[in-house]
Design an enzyme around this catalytic site. Sequence first.
Site, PDB file in Angstrom:
ATOM      1  NE  ARG A   1      -3.774   0.443   2.301  1.00  0.00           N
ATOM      2  CZ  ARG A   1      -4.092   1.031   3.298  1.00  0.00           C
ATOM      3  NH1 ARG A   1      -3.982   0.481   4.707  1.00  0.00           N
ATOM      4  NH2 ARG A   1      -4.658   2.396   3.056  1.00  0.00           N
TER       5      ARG A   1
ATOM      6  CB  CYS B   1      -0.547   4.224   9.522  1.00  0.00           C
ATOM      7  SG  CYS B   1      -2.050   4.948  10.461  1.00  0.00           S
TER       8      CYS B   1
END
Length: 288
Positions: free
Chosen positions: A183, A242
């Site tokens: 990701r 994140c």
Amino acid sequence: MTSQHLITPEDLQKLLASNPASVLVCDCRYDLVDAELGRRAYEASHIPGAVFVDLGRVLSGQKNGSNGRHPLPDQRVFAEQLAGLGVNADTLIVAYDAPGGSYAARLWWLARWVGHSKVVVLDGTIDAWTKAGFELTPTKPAARSRGNFKQGVSLTKSVDLANMRAGLGRADRLIIDGRPGDRFQGLNETLDPKAGHIPGSLSRPSKDNLNADWKLKSPEVLRAEFARLLGDRKPAEVVASCGSGVSACHLLLAMELAGLSGAALYGGSWSEWSAQPDASIELGAAKA
């Protein structure tokens, strides 16, 4: 062993047996795809005496479409919620979740954010509790009387979108991203509309803080690993990010265990950053 930020199943069991009123155990299990999975797991079985603390309803604030998937709650509101759960000034909050999760670390960070220092994470998650031979139960505990906890001086730091924009590219700013590596590189984005990472970020998947048994690595190992990321930068120059400000809390927990205090949380993280129409984005591996 139990430390300032972690507790073992054995020590938790002793506390629950000797003085259960002094401890509030919080089940923080959650799933980013199925938001009700954690609640269903709690209702099926949980550590005796534990209350369910939902990421979306308690550990996050109101979404407005551009402030991320799990924006930080209002500090005053969150402090009131802790008191409503029965937290007193001297209550030990014990947070746990499922193997691989970072949701307990989110509660750990938030409690410290509103000035409650007596908060620990169950090392090894609920998995360690059952492996130690301790029971689970489907029985929900009776509601506690309202606690006397009041919001105090924050023991953590956070930065907002404006601060992140102002700090982009600065020599005294290091962004560490706790998402999985695919990701981070923009190869497998399934949760947010845009893929990639904040320019200049370094990748440190939160799972890298853990051993194979889901317990946190030793302080010495964590310190060595983070030292390689930080180089000559100080912990106070670090911002943990994140996807939505959850696994970044796990990075901050690991840094605290390593003796590297002072880093900040970007609560909005990638889900807020990437929602901005003018957001600058990088793809691929980290350039630094």
